[in-house]
Scaffold this motif. Structure first.
Motif, PDB file in Angstrom:
ATOM      1  N   ASN A 315     -26.050 -38.731 -15.297  1.00  0.00           N
ATOM      2  CA  ASN A 315     -25.985 -37.362 -14.775  1.00  0.00           C
ATOM      3  C   ASN A 315     -24.796 -37.078 -13.872  1.00  0.00           C
ATOM      4  OD1 ASN A 315     -29.291 -38.197 -14.426  1.00  0.00           O
ATOM      5  ND2 ASN A 315     -28.709 -36.589 -15.881  1.00  0.00           N
ATOM      6  N   SER A 316     -24.067 -38.113 -13.465  1.00  0.00           N
ATOM      7  CA  SER A 316     -22.968 -37.870 -12.531  1.00  0.00           C
ATOM      8  C   SER A 316     -21.914 -38.962 -12.620  1.00  0.00           C
ATOM      9  CB  SER A 316     -23.486 -37.773 -11.094  1.00  0.00           C
ATOM     10  OG  SER A 316     -23.977 -39.021 -10.658  1.00  0.00           O
ATOM     11  N   ILE A 317     -20.688 -38.558 -12.294  1.00  0.00           N
ATOM     12  CA  ILE A 317     -19.565 -39.490 -12.172  1.00  0.00           C
ATOM     13  C   ILE A 317     -18.797 -39.114 -10.918  1.00  0.00           C
ATOM     14  CG2 ILE A 317     -17.399 -40.298 -13.179  1.00  0.00           C
ATOM     15  CD1 ILE A 317     -18.539 -39.757 -15.931  1.00  0.00           C
ATOM     16  N   THR A 318     -18.631 -40.060 -10.025  1.00  0.00           N
ATOM     17  CA  THR A 318     -17.837 -39.853  -8.815  1.00  0.00           C
ATOM     18  C   THR A 318     -16.899 -41.039  -8.652  1.00  0.00           C
ATOM     19  OG1 THR A 318     -19.655 -38.653  -7.747  1.00  0.00           O
ATOM     20  CG2 THR A 318     -17.874 -39.461  -6.339  1.00  0.00           C
ATOM     21  N   GLY A 319     -15.615 -40.781  -8.634  1.00  0.00           N
ATOM     22  CA  GLY A 319     -14.680 -41.881  -8.502  1.00  0.00           C
ATOM     23  C   GLY A 319     -13.251 -41.466  -8.783  1.00  0.00           C
ATOM     24  N   LYS A 320     -12.415 -42.491  -9.064  1.00  0.00           N
ATOM     25  CA  LYS A 320     -10.988 -42.276  -9.215  1.00  0.00           C
ATOM     26  C   LYS A 320     -10.468 -42.856 -10.524  1.00  0.00           C
ATOM     27  CE  LYS A 320     -10.295 -42.582  -4.201  1.00  0.00           C
ATOM     28  NZ  LYS A 320      -9.602 -43.306  -3.112  1.00  0.00           N
ATOM     29  N   ILE A 321      -9.499 -42.174 -11.089  1.00  0.00           N
ATOM     30  CA  ILE A 321      -8.754 -42.682 -12.235  1.00  0.00           C
ATOM     31  C   ILE A 321      -7.313 -42.898 -11.788  1.00  0.00           C
ATOM     32  CG2 ILE A 321      -7.850 -42.114 -14.530  1.00  0.00           C
ATOM     33  CD1 ILE A 321     -10.422 -40.610 -15.078  1.00  0.00           C
ATOM     34  N   ASN A 322      -6.773 -44.047 -12.123  1.00  0.00           N
ATOM     35  CA  ASN A 322      -5.391 -44.396 -11.721  1.00  0.00           C
ATOM     36  C   ASN A 322      -5.194 -44.303 -10.211  1.00  0.00           C
ATOM     37  OD1 ASN A 322      -4.707 -44.725 -14.479  1.00  0.00           O
ATOM     38  ND2 ASN A 322      -4.187 -42.555 -14.665  1.00  0.00           N
ATOM     39  N   GLY A 323      -6.212 -44.657  -9.466  1.00  0.00           N
ATOM     40  CA  GLY A 323      -6.114 -44.668  -8.018  1.00  0.00           C
ATOM     41  C   GLY A 323      -6.433 -43.357  -7.329  1.00  0.00           C
ATOM     42  N   GLY A 324      -6.751 -42.328  -8.082  1.00  0.00           N
ATOM     43  CA  GLY A 324      -7.110 -41.040  -7.496  1.00  0.00           C
ATOM     44  C   GLY A 324      -5.923 -40.113  -7.323  1.00  0.00           C
ATOM     45  N   GLY A 325      -6.224 -38.859  -7.039  1.00  0.00           N
ATOM     46  CA  GLY A 325      -5.164 -37.870  -6.867  1.00  0.00           C
ATOM     47  C   GLY A 325      -5.675 -36.450  -7.033  1.00  0.00           C
ATOM     48  N   ILE A 326      -5.327 -35.800  -8.136  1.00  0.00           N
ATOM     49  CA  ILE A 326      -5.682 -34.393  -8.367  1.00  0.00           C
ATOM     50  C   ILE A 326      -7.199 -34.253  -8.508  1.00  0.00           C
ATOM     51  CG2 ILE A 326      -5.403 -32.434  -9.928  1.00  0.00           C
ATOM     52  CD1 ILE A 326      -2.658 -33.586 -10.674  1.00  0.00           C
ATOM     53  N   PRO A 327      -7.838 -33.352  -7.743  1.00  0.00           N
ATOM     54  CA  PRO A 327      -9.288 -33.187  -7.821  1.00  0.00           C
ATOM     55  C   PRO A 327      -9.726 -32.559  -9.147  1.00  0.00           C
ATOM     56  CG  PRO A 327      -8.411 -32.263  -5.777  1.00  0.00           C
ATOM     57  CD  PRO A 327      -7.246 -32.522  -6.672  1.00  0.00           C
ATOM     58  N   VAL A 328     -10.783 -33.150  -9.738  1.00  0.00           N
ATOM     59  CA  VAL A 328     -11.415 -32.598 -10.936  1.00  0.00           C
ATOM     60  C   VAL A 328     -12.906 -32.504 -10.651  1.00  0.00           C
ATOM     61  CG1 VAL A 328     -11.885 -32.876 -13.396  1.00  0.00           C
ATOM     62  CG2 VAL A 328      -9.661 -33.582 -12.460  1.00  0.00           C
ATOM     63  N   SER A 329     -13.419 -31.270 -10.557  1.00  0.00           N
ATOM     64  CA  SER A 329     -14.821 -31.057 -10.215  1.00  0.00           C
ATOM     65  C   SER A 329     -15.498 -30.233 -11.304  1.00  0.00           C
ATOM     66  CB  SER A 329     -14.934 -30.330  -8.872  1.00  0.00           C
ATOM     67  OG  SER A 329     -16.276 -30.035  -8.554  1.00  0.00           O
ATOM     68  N   VAL A 330     -16.605 -30.753 -11.847  1.00  0.00           N
ATOM     69  CA  VAL A 330     -17.347 -30.047 -12.892  1.00  0.00           C
ATOM     70  C   VAL A 330     -18.831 -30.073 -12.542  1.00  0.00           C
ATOM     71  CG1 VAL A 330     -17.928 -29.902 -15.340  1.00  0.00           C
ATOM     72  CG2 VAL A 330     -15.661 -30.727 -14.641  1.00  0.00           C
ATOM     73  N   SER A 331     -19.483 -28.918 -12.618  1.00  0.00           N
ATOM     74  CA  SER A 331     -20.918 -28.826 -12.400  1.00  0.00           C
ATOM     75  C   SER A 331     -21.531 -27.942 -13.473  1.00  0.00           C
ATOM     76  CB  SER A 331     -21.213 -28.241 -11.016  1.00  0.00           C
ATOM     77  OG  SER A 331     -22.605 -28.097 -10.805  1.00  0.00           O
ATOM     78  N   THR A 332     -22.571 -28.453 -14.157  1.00  0.00           N
ATOM     79  CA  THR A 332     -23.226 -27.686 -15.211  1.00  0.00           C
ATOM     80  C   THR A 332     -24.698 -28.037 -15.285  1.00  0.00           C
ATOM     81  OG1 THR A 332     -23.296 -27.220 -17.585  1.00  0.00           O
ATOM     82  CG2 THR A 332     -22.543 -29.405 -16.944  1.00  0.00           C
ATOM     83  N   ASN A 333     -25.511 -27.053 -15.659  1.00  0.00           N
ATOM     84  CA  ASN A 333     -26.936 -27.301 -15.923  1.00  0.00           C
ATOM     85  C   ASN A 333     -27.148 -27.822 -17.340  1.00  0.00           C
ATOM     86  OD1 ASN A 333     -27.657 -26.422 -13.369  1.00  0.00           O
ATOM     87  ND2 ASN A 333     -27.956 -24.300 -14.024  1.00  0.00           N
ATOM     88  N   GLY A 334     -26.086 -27.824 -18.142  1.00  0.00           N
ATOM     89  CA  GLY A 334     -26.165 -28.324 -19.517  1.00  0.00           C
ATOM     90  C   GLY A 334     -25.487 -29.667 -19.646  1.00  0.00           C
ATOM     91  N   ASN A 335     -25.106 -29.976 -20.860  1.00  0.00           N
ATOM     92  CA  ASN A 335     -24.431 -31.241 -21.138  1.00  0.00           C
ATOM     93  C   ASN A 335     -22.937 -31.143 -20.838  1.00  0.00           C
ATOM     94  OD1 ASN A 335     -26.864 -32.320 -22.072  1.00  0.00           O
ATOM     95  ND2 ASN A 335     -26.478 -31.581 -24.175  1.00  0.00           N
ATOM     96  N   LEU A 336     -22.355 -32.270 -20.446  1.00  0.00           N
ATOM     97  CA  LEU A 336     -20.941 -32.340 -20.124  1.00  0.00           C
ATOM     98  C   LEU A 336     -20.281 -33.445 -20.951  1.00  0.00           C
ATOM     99  CD1 LEU A 336     -18.290 -32.006 -18.500  1.00  0.00           C
ATOM    100  CD2 LEU A 336     -19.335 -33.397 -16.702  1.00  0.00           C
ATOM    101  N   THR A 337     -19.212 -33.055 -21.651  1.00  0.00           N
ATOM    102  CA  THR A 337     -18.381 -34.025 -22.352  1.00  0.00           C
ATOM    103  C   THR A 337     -17.035 -34.066 -21.653  1.00  0.00           C
ATOM    104  OG1 THR A 337     -19.475 -33.598 -24.467  1.00  0.00           O
ATOM    105  CG2 THR A 337     -17.328 -34.693 -24.536  1.00  0.00           C
ATOM    106  N   PHE A 338     -16.655 -35.271 -21.184  1.00  0.00           N
ATOM    107  CA  PHE A 338     -15.388 -35.440 -20.476  1.00  0.00           C
ATOM    108  C   PHE A 338     -14.549 -36.442 -21.274  1.00  0.00           C
ATOM    109  CE2 PHE A 338     -12.889 -37.749 -17.158  1.00  0.00           C
ATOM    110  CZ  PHE A 338     -12.054 -36.708 -16.818  1.00  0.00           C
ATOM    111  N   ALA A 339     -13.394 -35.941 -21.767  1.00  0.00           N
ATOM    112  CA  ALA A 339     -12.562 -36.768 -22.654  1.00  0.00           C
ATOM    113  C   ALA A 339     -11.159 -36.872 -22.099  1.00  0.00           C
ATOM    114  CB  ALA A 339     -12.526 -36.173 -24.057  1.00  0.00           C
ATOM    115  N   LEU A 340     -10.635 -38.093 -22.075  1.00  0.00           N
ATOM    116  CA  LEU A 340      -9.256 -38.345 -21.690  1.00  0.00           C
ATOM    117  C   LEU A 340      -8.441 -38.693 -22.928  1.00  0.00           C
ATOM    118  CD1 LEU A 340      -9.867 -40.466 -18.480  1.00  0.00           C
ATOM    119  CD2 LEU A 340      -9.107 -38.080 -18.584  1.00  0.00           C
ATOM    120  N   LYS A 341      -7.177 -38.329 -22.916  1.00  0.00           N
ATOM    121  CA  LYS A 341      -6.314 -38.580 -24.074  1.00  0.00           C
ATOM    122  C   LYS A 341      -5.001 -39.164 -23.616  1.00  0.00           C
ATOM    123  CE  LYS A 341      -4.608 -33.796 -24.057  1.00  0.00           C
ATOM    124  NZ  LYS A 341      -4.326 -32.591 -24.840  1.00  0.00           N
TER     125      LYS A 341
END
Length: 341
Positions: A315-341
């Motif tokens: 239900n949740s992901i909190t953390g850093k990619i590549n050491g952290g930096g630009i904030p990415v915040s997503v909140s939904t009552n439905g399903n969430l798909t998070f894809a990196l390319k």
């Protein structure tokens, strides 16, 4: 020296050319020697068009529509004389064009629609209003202020400070820039190839954005928001539809209460905030930047989550990619798909 000419329909001036109704202007007046730097126009039943041209081409054309009654030129002239006061004058460097009914009409079909096509130098200010038609601006720069209760707004190659609203039509703008605020209570909005500060609002339709660069605000109470090729910063909110964005290189703050959110970024340049109280979220972005994640959803699916450190569950992901930096915040009552390319 103040140069004034006034046209009242009870007078026939020699320097006005009168043409057949509907097929050509009812009258045309040259403004080539008037040094026009502002336009004031009012009409209760027609369209207003203002186009930037060279000073030698400056003129005003007045068109008359009789709601399909096929009146003769003489009958139109009599109706205008009896029922309207039409004034066209140069007051200093200001063009004034007004068409005002002398009395109220019990049947709207008995009204005449008076429209203007105004050709003036591009560096001009305008103050325009019509209660029964559209407003069209082309190739202008300066302060433009306009409103209509019954038609659409169309802007092409307009720059400067722009303020416009309609209660009953759509808004279309292309190749515009600087400081633009437009609103409609009854139609959709389309904006393309624009830059600067844009604030767009509709209470009754969708919004389509393409190739924009700047500080963009887009809000609707009754439709979808779609965008492609946007740079700068984008705020997008809808109370009644989905949000779909492609090829973004901008900061993004998007929310909806009544549909899905589908966002794909080609470059992450500033904070991303997505909120959805009524549907699913799909977010796809490059993985080459440092990101600080705060993701919440009923169920979260991830694709290619690499170089991640932090906490993760269904239900949740909190953390850093590549050491952290630009904030990415997503909140939904439905399903969430998070894809990196």
């Amino acid at each position: 020296m103040k140069h004034i000419f006034t046209l009242l329909l009870s007078i026939c001036l020699l320097d006005i050319t009168v043409f057949a109704q509907d097929r050509a202007p009812y009258l045309t007046k040259s403004l080539s020697g008037s040094n026009v730097n502002s336009v004031y126009a009012r009409t209760s039943g027609g369209n207003i068009q203002v186009t930037g041209v060279s000073a030698s081409e400056a003129r005003i054309e007045v068109y008359i529509s009789d709601n399909g009654k096929n009146l003769s030129k003489e009958e139109v002239s009599k109706r205008l004389k009896d029922d309207y006061e039409l004034t066209v004058e140069m007051d200093g460097n200001k063009l004034v064009a007004t068409a005002e009914p002398r009395h109220s009409f019990s049947n709207w079909r008995n009204q005449l629609n008076v429209s203007y096509k105004i050709y003036v130098p591009s560096d001009v200010t305008t103050d325009l209003s019509t209660s029964g038609g559209g407003i069209d601006l082309t190739n202008l720069k300066g302060f433009q202020n306009f409103s209509t209760s019954g038609g659409g707004l169309t802007l092409n190659k307009v720059s400067g400070k722009v303020r416009g609203k309609t209660s009953g039509g759509s808004i279309n703008l292309n190749d515009c820039k600087d400081d633009i605020v437009l609103s409609t209570s009854g139609g959709g909005i389309q904006a393309a190839n624009c830059s600067g500060k844009l604030r767009l609002n509709t209470s009754g339709g969708g919004i389509e954005l393409e190739s924009l660069d700047g500080e963009i605000e887009a809000e609707t109470s009754g439709g979808s928001i779609r965008g492609e090729g946007i740079r700068g910063n984008l705020y997008a909110h809808t109370s009644g539809g989905p949000i779909k964005m492609r090829s973004l290189s901008c900061g993004l703050d998007a929310s909806t209460s009544g549909g899905s959110i589908d966002v794909e970024l080609t470059e992450v340049v500033a904070a991303i905030t997505l909120n959805n109280s009524g549907g699913n979220v799909h977010l796809k972005m490059p993985s080459n930047k440092g990101l600080s994640l705060r993701l919440r959803g009923d169920k979260i699916s991830v694709v290619d989550l690499k170089n991640f450190s932090g906490d993760q569950d269904e239900n949740s992901i909190t953390g850093k990619i590549n050491g952290g930096g630009i904030p990415v915040s997503v909140s939904t009552n439905g399903n969430l798909t998070f894809a990196l390319k």
